[in-house]
Design a protein around this motif. Sequence first.
Motif, PDB file in Angstrom:
ATOM      1  N   ARG A  32       0.853  -1.190   0.000  1.00  0.00           N
ATOM      2  CA  ARG A  32       0.000   0.000   0.000  1.00  0.00           C
ATOM      3  C   ARG A  32       0.893   1.246   0.000  1.00  0.00           C
ATOM      4  NH1 ARG A  32      -2.565  -3.751   3.314  1.00  0.00           N
ATOM      5  NH2 ARG A  32      -4.797  -4.080   2.918  1.00  0.00           N
ATOM      6  N   TYR A  33       0.551   2.199  -0.861  1.00  0.00           N
ATOM      7  CA  TYR A  33       1.367   3.411  -0.979  1.00  0.00           C
ATOM      8  C   TYR A  33       1.523   4.115   0.361  1.00  0.00           C
ATOM      9  CZ  TYR A  33       2.840   8.083  -2.365  1.00  0.00           C
ATOM     10  OH  TYR A  33       3.515   9.270  -2.467  1.00  0.00           O
ATOM     11  N   SER A  34       0.439   4.151   1.144  1.00  0.00           N
ATOM     12  CA  SER A  34       0.484   4.861   2.423  1.00  0.00           C
ATOM     13  C   SER A  34       1.498   4.247   3.385  1.00  0.00           C
ATOM     14  CB  SER A  34      -0.904   4.852   3.071  1.00  0.00           C
ATOM     15  OG  SER A  34      -1.365   3.526   3.272  1.00  0.00           O
ATOM     16  N   ALA A  35       1.801   2.947   3.206  1.00  0.00           N
ATOM     17  CA  ALA A  35       2.729   2.267   4.113  1.00  0.00           C
ATOM     18  C   ALA A  35       4.191   2.419   3.693  1.00  0.00           C
ATOM     19  CB  ALA A  35       2.381   0.784   4.200  1.00  0.00           C
ATOM     20  N   VAL A  36       4.411   2.776   2.421  1.00  0.00           N
ATOM     21  CA  VAL A  36       5.792   2.850   1.909  1.00  0.00           C
ATOM     22  C   VAL A  36       6.052   4.169   1.204  1.00  0.00           C
ATOM     23  CG1 VAL A  36       5.998   0.335   1.703  1.00  0.00           C
ATOM     24  CG2 VAL A  36       5.161   1.663  -0.248  1.00  0.00           C
ATOM     25  N   GLU A  37       5.263   5.186   1.528  1.00  0.00           N
ATOM     26  CA  GLU A  37       5.341   6.477   0.829  1.00  0.00           C
ATOM     27  C   GLU A  37       6.743   7.055   0.836  1.00  0.00           C
ATOM     28  OE1 GLU A  37       3.123  10.862   0.916  1.00  0.00           O
ATOM     29  OE2 GLU A  37       2.516   9.275   2.314  1.00  0.00           O
ATOM     30  N   ALA A  46      13.479  -4.964  -4.690  1.00  0.00           N
ATOM     31  CA  ALA A  46      14.661  -5.832  -4.690  1.00  0.00           C
ATOM     32  C   ALA A  46      14.725  -6.643  -3.406  1.00  0.00           C
ATOM     33  CB  ALA A  46      15.917  -4.993  -4.863  1.00  0.00           C
ATOM     34  N   ARG A  47      14.345  -6.019  -2.305  1.00  0.00           N
ATOM     35  CA  ARG A  47      14.378  -6.725  -1.023  1.00  0.00           C
ATOM     36  C   ARG A  47      13.303  -7.802  -0.958  1.00  0.00           C
ATOM     37  NH1 ARG A  47      13.982  -3.815   4.932  1.00  0.00           N
ATOM     38  NH2 ARG A  47      14.687  -5.602   6.164  1.00  0.00           N
ATOM     39  N   VAL A  48      12.122  -7.517  -1.483  1.00  0.00           N
ATOM     40  CA  VAL A  48      11.051  -8.522  -1.513  1.00  0.00           C
ATOM     41  C   VAL A  48      11.483  -9.716  -2.364  1.00  0.00           C
ATOM     42  CG1 VAL A  48       8.689  -8.977  -2.277  1.00  0.00           C
ATOM     43  CG2 VAL A  48       9.222  -6.852  -1.060  1.00  0.00           C
ATOM     44  N   GLY A  49      12.050  -9.425  -3.559  1.00  0.00           N
ATOM     45  CA  GLY A  49      12.643 -10.470  -4.367  1.00  0.00           C
ATOM     46  C   GLY A  49      11.726 -11.196  -5.320  1.00  0.00           C
ATOM     47  N   PHE A  50      10.437 -10.847  -5.368  1.00  0.00           N
ATOM     48  CA  PHE A  50       9.542 -11.461  -6.342  1.00  0.00           C
ATOM     49  C   PHE A  50       9.833 -10.907  -7.734  1.00  0.00           C
ATOM     50  CE2 PHE A  50       6.216 -11.816  -2.742  1.00  0.00           C
ATOM     51  CZ  PHE A  50       6.766 -13.017  -2.315  1.00  0.00           C
ATOM     52  N   SER A  51       9.328 -11.570  -8.763  1.00  0.00           N
ATOM     53  CA  SER A  51       9.552 -11.060 -10.113  1.00  0.00           C
ATOM     54  C   SER A  51       8.941  -9.670 -10.264  1.00  0.00           C
ATOM     55  CB  SER A  51       8.977 -12.013 -11.161  1.00  0.00           C
ATOM     56  OG  SER A  51       7.586 -12.167 -11.012  1.00  0.00           O
ATOM     57  N   GLU A  52       7.839  -9.414  -9.523  1.00  0.00           N
ATOM     58  CA  GLU A  52       7.281  -8.063  -9.505  1.00  0.00           C
ATOM     59  C   GLU A  52       6.647  -7.762  -8.150  1.00  0.00           C
ATOM     60  OE1 GLU A  52       6.403  -8.051 -14.247  1.00  0.00           O
ATOM     61  OE2 GLU A  52       5.441  -9.344 -12.795  1.00  0.00           O
ATOM     62  N   THR A  53       6.828  -6.525  -7.738  1.00  0.00           N
ATOM     63  CA  THR A  53       6.172  -5.972  -6.559  1.00  0.00           C
ATOM     64  C   THR A  53       5.514  -4.672  -6.983  1.00  0.00           C
ATOM     65  OG1 THR A  53       7.753  -6.964  -5.015  1.00  0.00           O
ATOM     66  CG2 THR A  53       6.534  -5.043  -4.234  1.00  0.00           C
ATOM     67  N   VAL A  54       4.296  -4.426  -6.517  1.00  0.00           N
ATOM     68  CA  VAL A  54       3.579  -3.214  -6.907  1.00  0.00           C
ATOM     69  C   VAL A  54       3.355  -2.317  -5.701  1.00  0.00           C
ATOM     70  CG1 VAL A  54       2.435  -4.296  -8.872  1.00  0.00           C
ATOM     71  CG2 VAL A  54       1.314  -4.315  -6.637  1.00  0.00           C
ATOM     72  N   VAL A  55       3.256  -1.029  -5.976  1.00  0.00           N
ATOM     73  CA  VAL A  55       2.867  -0.032  -4.975  1.00  0.00           C
ATOM     74  C   VAL A  55       1.530   0.533  -5.431  1.00  0.00           C
ATOM     75  CG1 VAL A  55       3.463   2.139  -3.849  1.00  0.00           C
ATOM     76  CG2 VAL A  55       5.265   0.478  -4.402  1.00  0.00           C
ATOM     77  N   VAL A  56       0.508   0.345  -4.607  1.00  0.00           N
ATOM     78  CA  VAL A  56      -0.872   0.648  -4.992  1.00  0.00           C
ATOM     79  C   VAL A  56      -1.419   1.769  -4.113  1.00  0.00           C
ATOM     80  CG1 VAL A  56      -3.171  -0.307  -5.363  1.00  0.00           C
ATOM     81  CG2 VAL A  56      -1.173  -1.779  -5.605  1.00  0.00           C
ATOM     82  N   HIS A  57      -1.959   2.795  -4.756  1.00  0.00           N
ATOM     83  CA  HIS A  57      -2.616   3.870  -4.039  1.00  0.00           C
ATOM     84  C   HIS A  57      -4.004   3.419  -3.579  1.00  0.00           C
ATOM     85  CE1 HIS A  57       0.074   7.406  -5.051  1.00  0.00           C
ATOM     86  NE2 HIS A  57       0.581   6.425  -5.779  1.00  0.00           N
ATOM     87  N   ASP A  58      -4.655   4.238  -2.765  1.00  0.00           N
ATOM     88  CA  ASP A  58      -6.026   3.943  -2.368  1.00  0.00           C
ATOM     89  C   ASP A  58      -6.942   4.108  -3.584  1.00  0.00           C
ATOM     90  OD1 ASP A  58      -5.350   3.472   0.268  1.00  0.00           O
ATOM     91  OD2 ASP A  58      -5.675   5.559   0.873  1.00  0.00           O
ATOM     92  N   PRO A  59      -7.834   3.152  -3.823  1.00  0.00           N
ATOM     93  CA  PRO A  59      -8.763   3.307  -4.955  1.00  0.00           C
ATOM     94  C   PRO A  59      -9.701   4.490  -4.752  1.00  0.00           C
ATOM     95  CG  PRO A  59      -8.766   1.056  -4.085  1.00  0.00           C
ATOM     96  CD  PRO A  59      -8.037   1.903  -3.089  1.00  0.00           C
ATOM     97  N   ASP A  60     -10.158   5.056  -5.872  1.00  0.00           N
ATOM     98  CA  ASP A  60     -11.161   6.120  -5.846  1.00  0.00           C
ATOM     99  C   ASP A  60     -12.512   5.475  -6.113  1.00  0.00           C
ATOM    100  OD1 ASP A  60     -12.900   8.211  -6.266  1.00  0.00           O
ATOM    101  OD2 ASP A  60     -11.529   9.362  -7.533  1.00  0.00           O
ATOM    102  N   PRO A  61     -13.364   5.332  -5.103  1.00  0.00           N
ATOM    103  CA  PRO A  61     -14.643   4.650  -5.322  1.00  0.00           C
ATOM    104  C   PRO A  61     -15.565   5.376  -6.294  1.00  0.00           C
ATOM    105  CG  PRO A  61     -14.543   5.628  -3.127  1.00  0.00           C
ATOM    106  CD  PRO A  61     -13.183   5.755  -3.704  1.00  0.00           C
TER     107      PRO A  61
END
Length: 232
Positions: A32-37, A46-61
């Motif tokens: 979550r973007y708020s946790a890693v802003e 790189a630390r997570v090490g998966f092929s991909e890691t995403v940073v996701v903002h809060d959705p706009d309902p």
Amino acid sequence: MTVPESDGAQIEVVRVFTDPAGRFGNPLGIARYSAVENADHQALAARVGFSETVVVHDPDPATERVKMRIYTPKVELPFAGHPSVGTAWWLNDQRHPVKIIDVPAGPVEVATTDGITWARARAEWAPNFEFHQFEDAAAIATLDPADFPEGKHYCWGWTDEPRGAVRARMFAPAMGVPEDQATGAAAIRLTALLTRGLNITQGEGSQIFTEWDSDGWARVGGRVVADHPIVV
């Protein structure tokens, strides 16, 4: 000011493109973007090490849209299929469904039908891969990631051409991924190359479905399951 890592941040994990029993698939890290802003997102991936890691903002309902950035252990990607499908499923599972995921390449339409989560994108948004077609698809199982020390390679062969069934493996050391268990972007590229829908078995047993639109768009879809979160 950013810090190179984000100690204590929880990363949600889902497996994307599983088989019908929920086995196999490609792990995706979701932050979550708020946790890693204030963190360095590339270093975090790189630390997570998966092929991909995403940073996701809060959705706009109100608009049913969400912003997302995608990182391999080495580079940021403008678009990728496995993160788009996985994040769409995760948001729906969190009861925050969206219809559009906005990535740097453009708006990715997402939907879930009959247990399959789909993402619609243009093939040119995906990274370029070097495609290697094998006449004997069984030979793909004998490949070693060490055979591909650089670049981005997608090795594939028909297992049932009339039905669009393909066996594949992907090796991308240029992206920090010696071997990827399921690659939605490469599946979209191959779909555009062949101009037809495909049923791809990749890696150990991941399953990827694609559909081709004649106007240059393609859809990639698959099953997703939740996995255990991690803390980094």
